[in-house]
Enzyme design. Structure first.
Site, PDB file in Angstrom:
ATOM      1  N   TYR A 288      49.279  81.461  84.575  1.00 14.43           N
ATOM      2  CA  TYR A 288      49.943  81.656  85.864  1.00 14.43           C
ATOM      3  C   TYR A 288      48.886  81.872  86.939  1.00 14.43           C
ATOM      4  CZ  TYR A 288      54.654  82.299  83.917  1.00 14.43           C
ATOM      5  OH  TYR A 288      55.870  82.111  83.303  1.00 14.43           O
TER       6      TYR A 288
ATOM      7  N   ASP B 277      61.534  82.471  88.142  1.00 16.58           N
ATOM      8  CA  ASP B 277      62.540  83.080  89.011  1.00 16.58           C
ATOM      9  C   ASP B 277      62.724  82.279  90.297  1.00 16.58           C
ATOM     10  OD1 ASP B 277      62.936  85.220  87.248  1.00 16.58           O
ATOM     11  OD2 ASP B 277      61.295  86.372  88.139  1.00 16.58           O
TER      12      ASP B 277
END
Length: 249
Positions: A111, A53
């Site tokens: 992540y 994003d």
């Protein structure tokens, strides 16, 4: 056509995410523009393993693309690296099989999420960490994060409106620790895939638990109920990094 796989890193601060969007600056657009120049005006489409994003960073994003002719990989990497903008780095390029697909090939993603828990915050790191100025009990978060490991339906941790039907994912590693050098909290998650805003929602929930606003058992309650309303807020994405993608074979 010859297929190439590339590992790239980027500072997501000035990007509106990875995927091409009309009238917005994206990682995909910048790389495709450079490939267009390097291939004498031939349009080249890249595919990404993950769609980060706006404001989200990457150390190890993986892309693939097809070129009309075979090229020497280091020359291609150097040309692409030096002609893309300064906030993109092309780490590695290799030739792969024609049926390789960076998104659908079986892989493990990792992540990392950095939280600045300082008071005052570090203004130099405002684009690279998410600030949380409230008291946190790291032991409570460590106890809670263990409940995320395993194969679960993560409906309660995804954003509303996602078009993905199957929300079952497997998390193989979930940890939180404090970096002794920076004093930042480091959340790490590895798994076979993550839903839209899942990592940010999990971190938002864990911070609520660490602050005593939710019980340690809340993670298991959210997983069993599949109720997004029971989870914490979607924390801002500037502390999120796509760290690594490892493929089988």
């Amino acid at each position: 056509m010859v297929r190439y796989k590339a590992t790239i890193s980027y500072d997501g601060t000035l990007f509106s995410g990875f995927q091409r969007q009309r009238h917005l600056r994206t990682v995909q657009e910048e790389i495709e523009k450079t490939l267009y120049k390097l291939n004498n005006g031939t349009k080249i489409i890249i595919h990404g393993a993950g769609r980060t994003d706006a404001g989200v960073h990457a150390y190890g994003q993986v892309i693939h693309f097809d070129l009309p002719q075979e090229q020497e990989v280091e020359k291609l990497r150097f040309a692409l690296d030096t002609q893309t903008p300064e906030d993109i780095d092309v780490v590695n390029i290799e030739k792969v099989a024609d049926d390789f697909h960076c998104r659908y090939q079986k892989h493990l993603k990792t992540y990392e999420f950095l939280v600045d828990n300082g008071r005052p915050k570090n203004p130099m790191m405002r684009h690279y960490t998410t600030h949380y100025p409230y008291t946190l009990n790291i032991k409570l978060m460590q106890d809670a994060i263990n409940g995320l490991v395993g194969t679960h339906d993560f409906t309660g941790f995804t954003a509303a409106g996602t078009s993905v039907q199957n929300k079952v994912r497997t998390i193989t590693k979930a940890t939180v620790s404090r970096d002794e050098k920076t004093d930042f909290l480091v959340f790490t998650f590895s798994g076979n895939g993550f839903l839209y805003k899942q990592v940010r929602n999990m971190v938002g929930t864990l911070l609520k638990i660490g602050n005593g606003q939710m019980p340690v058992e809340q993670v298991k309650v959210i997983l069993s109920s599949k109720n997004r309303q029971l989870a914490g807020p979607t924390i801002s994405g500037n502390g999120l990094y796509l760290k690594e993608i490892c493929y089988e074979n």
